[in-house]
Enzyme design. Structure first.
Site, PDB file in Angstrom:
ATOM      1  N   CYS A   9      49.601  22.636 -70.612  1.00 18.53           N
ATOM      2  CA  CYS A   9      50.395  23.335 -71.611  1.00 18.53           C
ATOM      3  C   CYS A   9      49.560  24.407 -72.309  1.00 18.53           C
ATOM      4  O   CYS A   9      48.618  24.083 -73.025  1.00 18.53           O
ATOM      5  CB  CYS A   9      50.924  22.327 -72.629  1.00 18.53           C
ATOM      6  N   CYS A  15      49.620  23.802 -76.153  1.00 14.91           N
ATOM      7  CA  CYS A  15      48.919  22.611 -76.627  1.00 14.91           C
ATOM      8  C   CYS A  15      47.430  22.659 -76.310  1.00 14.91           C
ATOM      9  O   CYS A  15      46.605  22.297 -77.139  1.00 14.91           O
ATOM     10  CB  CYS A  15      49.503  21.351 -75.979  1.00 14.91           C
ATOM     11  N   ASP A  16      47.100  23.064 -75.085  1.00 16.89           N
ATOM     12  CA  ASP A  16      45.723  22.981 -74.608  1.00 16.89           C
ATOM     13  C   ASP A  16      44.969  24.304 -74.663  1.00 16.89           C
ATOM     14  O   ASP A  16      43.738  24.306 -74.564  1.00 16.89           O
ATOM     15  CB  ASP A  16      45.716  22.452 -73.170  1.00 16.89           C
TER      16      ASP A  16
END
Length: 176
Positions: free
Chosen positions: A2, A5-6
């Protein structure tokens, strides 16, 4: 997987996005504001993304687009990604690019074949559900990435699972 997210874990680093469709180019654009550089790897000779997305990607100095390449191997040392091996499909030459992270954005295929003819699905094979996870068949509920719910993320699938289980419980209470 992601970029939202990451992506922040790769601030100032070189990363790859595998896939040149809308999700891949969108991921590259999102990551470009965080990382040092992004290389998009597209298997086909041309990107499949919408023209406006491709134009935006081409404007970014830290986005490189490689077309007609086949990802061959993710190379790691000490449990961390260090490079990507890929094949130039025109020449057959295997090349290596040093990088710190890889985001795979090649689309999703829902694992819904066993439901064919049982519940209603869309053209992509996603199970069509209402706001409570109910399918078109009373008593059958579905949740997660196999459904039409947008944003295929673990946290969303977990929430949808909780919602569908509560709705199934209510359904069973009403049947009793």
């Amino acid at each position: 997987y992601c970029p939202h997210c990451d992506g922040p874990f790769f601030k100032g680093k070189d990363v790859a996005v595998i896939g040149g469709g809308n999700s891949g180019v969108e991921a590259a654009l999102d990551l470009a504001g965080i990382v040092k550089s992004v290389t998009i790897y597209e298997f086909m000779p041309e990107l499949k993304a919408d023209k406006v997305l491709v134009e935006q990607a081409k404007k970014r100095e830290n986005i490189t687009i490689l077309r007609n390449v086949a990802t061959k191997e993710i190379l790691a040392e000490g449990g961390k990604v260090v490079a990507l091996a890929y094949e130039d499909r025109d020449s057959g030459e295997i090349k290596r690019q040093e990088l710190s992270g890889i985001f795979v954005q090649i689309g999703l295929v829902p694992n819904s074949g066993f439901l064919e003819g049982i519940v209603e699905m869309n053209a992509y094979g996603e199970v069509i559900v209402d706001a409570k996870g109910q399918t078109d068949v009373p008593g059958i509920f579905a949740c997660g990435d196999v459904t039409t719910v947008p944003y295929k993320q673990i946290v969303i699938a977990m929430g949808e699972g909780a919602k569908a289980s509560l709705a199934a419980f209510d359904y069973l209470l009403m049947q009793g």
